[in-house]
Design an enzyme around this catalytic site. Structure first.
Site, PDB file in Angstrom:
ATOM      1  N   LYS B  99      60.392 -40.528  51.263  1.00  0.00           N
ATOM      2  CA  LYS B  99      59.491 -41.029  52.297  1.00  0.00           C
ATOM      3  C   LYS B  99      59.322 -42.532  52.177  1.00  0.00           C
ATOM      4  O   LYS B  99      58.925 -43.022  51.123  1.00  0.00           O
ATOM      5  CB  LYS B  99      58.122 -40.338  52.159  1.00  0.00           C
ATOM      6  CG  LYS B  99      57.038 -40.877  53.085  1.00  0.00           C
ATOM      7  CD  LYS B  99      57.201 -40.412  54.508  1.00  0.00           C
ATOM      8  CE  LYS B  99      56.175 -41.012  55.452  1.00  0.00           C
ATOM      9  NZ  LYS B  99      54.816 -40.507  55.273  1.00  0.00           N
ATOM     10  N   ASP B 244      50.679 -33.441  59.322  1.00  0.00           N
ATOM     11  CA  ASP B 244      50.064 -34.656  58.775  1.00  0.00           C
ATOM     12  C   ASP B 244      48.600 -34.389  58.455  1.00  0.00           C
ATOM     13  O   ASP B 244      47.767 -35.300  58.493  1.00  0.00           O
ATOM     14  CB  ASP B 244      50.213 -35.848  59.733  1.00  0.00           C
ATOM     15  CG  ASP B 244      49.921 -37.183  59.044  1.00  0.00           C
ATOM     16  OD1 ASP B 244      49.876 -37.217  57.794  1.00  0.00           O
ATOM     17  OD2 ASP B 244      49.739 -38.188  59.741  1.00  0.00           O
TER      18      ASP B 244
END
Lengths: 343, 343
Positions: B99, B244
């Site tokens: 990420k 998320d």
């Protein structure tokens, strides 16, 4: 170059102010009336100010809460479609203007007008025009939050054309579009807040979310702030300072559903002096903060001089009275100008 | 027409999840692992996950906190410019992707990359491309909050062109622009949250300010939501569900500086079922919530069936564990679908 170390503001005016009522009025009234010569007071109480009795009673409560010497509360009525000419003629000497809210656009505006159709508004607006009563408008549609003011521009234009003798004040403008409109119609004027000269949506929601900077209309884009600041710094003659200082109790700001409003009254003169000095425009500050409004509203004020000195002022973390507590903008931060004397 | 009263979701996947650590991990881990088959876990702890030791230790803590049966934590590394090919080759079977955070764009991203210059990123990205490790990106610039994702689009394009064999996942996309980019490059994919299918900036700041709906990237304009929702409902094959879901303690959401993140894990399946049913697209939900991600990431999961029933589900007002308390989206509100069984 010699550094400027003191600066005088004469007869400062806050042409858009919320004083609320009760303990909150007792808390915030003195904070404005000590330093300002006058303030145009919003009528959106619960219920809103729509009768002569309510108006005079509120004015009396304001006078009780405020410093009486050299401070003039310039009170307003809450716009309604069905005010008669006779009623307005009778009340006109008591008010400085009438404030129009589209229903639902901000705090306590639920009873505002449900339609901006000119034919619906015409009777009251014609009477106001004849009697010389200015119209103050919260100019936002019910559209997407970033577009609400821009979408209202055609309504301002229609009103300006339909009532050419009516002074129309676009309250707390936040966009480049509104600044541009100022120069297009003789009878359009505007107020702008201090915080909209300083912040954009980035300051409210670009990093952590800052409820104490959340207001209506919401702070807009960088190019909007630039246009507003530029007009204020050059003291555009149709632009007046109106803080829209709007106190809400701390618990209503820091919660699941935070009320809209930034509280700036006790720091406005210091911060505006800092801002205008930073941009080399101190010479224009008295126009922006007083002279423009005096001309637009034909005001005649007692002399009042606020002397500021370039010395650190630490903004209180809160202002309190009885059970009320209000958090100001820049709470706990340092401003480079302080108030030295008030005469 | 007969009304649909039950619906089955198979092997649901949350391809973008924050599980945090410590008591918060203990609180939220079970809420995801009970109903989901797997989740792609974000590495932005303090300090971020950048070593094999830290990765394996975090995975162990996740496994301890979560339901072990039929739940796979798909862990990720925090992108760094100086990962060697040897290091990545050694760790590749332990991770699902890496990420990348531009420094400062969101919670705990301070140690992210300070430049998106492809030449600076090239060594790590070339190794990832050779080793078949997907790149997950938080695609925002440091610009004005409403423009940050749009401004990042040219960077996505440059990366997609420069590394044609690298799978690049645009994480939690929020704009029409990002949806349009999906169809332009073979190696670009995306996740989208549930809340960005449901809200715009109006829901966050159009009425009262709602800290529990404040997230990064910030919810955008109505036309953006429409584009995201349309792509999700038709189960665009390059679009995956990634909640998320980002828990923050209540006191960090309802305060002077509110942290960004919406907590949706325990309500996601119910709300997505309600949303897809409302639009007549229930047939596409399993693709959006599982099959697309299985194909993109080549996943092989144990069978897990979540049976939902059309029956009111009252969302808890808070989820609590020890001293942690997290407020979910739709706290206290009613969703029309409930979870009936998990097998």
């Amino acid at each position: 170059m010699e550094e400027i170390s003191t600066f005088e503001i004469h007869e400062p005016l806050d042409m858009h102010l919320h004083l609320r009522d009760g303990d909150m009025l007792s808390l915030v009234g003195p904070l404005t009336s000590q330093t300002f010569s006058g303030a145009l007071i919003m009528p959106n109480l619960v219920p809103p100010i729509t009768t002569k009795e309510a108006l005079l009673a509120y004015k009396e409560r304001i006078n009780e809460a405020c410093y009486k010497d050299k401070f003039e509360p310039l009170v307003t009525l809450f716009f309604k479609n069905d005010y008669t000419y006779e009623f307005l003629n009778d009340i006109k000497d008591q008010i400085i203007g009438i404030k129009l809210y589209p229903a639902g656009v901000t705090t306590n505006s639920e009873t505002g007008v449900s339609s901006m159709d000119i034919e619906v508004l015409r009777p009251t607006l014609e009477s106001m025009s004849k009697l010389g009563i200015p119209l103050c408008i919260h100019g936002e549609t019910n559209g997407f939050v970033m577009d609400r003011e821009k979408e209202f521009m055609p309504i301002y234009e229609s009103l300006a054309v339909a009532f050419p003798k009516l002074k129309i004040i676009m309250e707390h403008i936040t966009t480049k579009d509104a600044i541009e409109l100022l120069d297009k119609y003789d009878n359009l004027y505007a107020t702008v807040t201090m915080h909209h000269l300083l912040i954009t949506l980035d300051d409210v929601a670009g990093g952590m979310l800052k409820p104490h900077l959340f207001c209506k209309p919401i702070a807009k884009r960088p190019e909007d702030r630039t246009a507003l600041l530029s007009a204020a710094l050059k003291a555009h003659p149709k632009l007046m300072f109106g803080s829209d200082s709007a106190p809400h109790p701390k618990h209503k700001k820091e919660s699941c559903g935070c009320a809209a409003g930034v509280f700036t009254s006790p720091i406005a003169l210091q911060v505006l002096t800092q801002l205008f000095e930073k941009h080399g425009c101190l010479d224009n500050l008295n126009k922006f903060i007083s002279l423009n409004a005096q001309k637009i509203y034909n005001l005649n004020l007692a002399k009042k001089t606020i002397k500021l000195i370039k010395k650190d002022f630490v903004v209180p973390t809160a202002y309190e009275y009885k059970n009320e507590s209000v958090i100001p903008m820049y709470a706990g931060e340092i401003i480079s100008w302080s108030i030295m004397s008030i005469n």
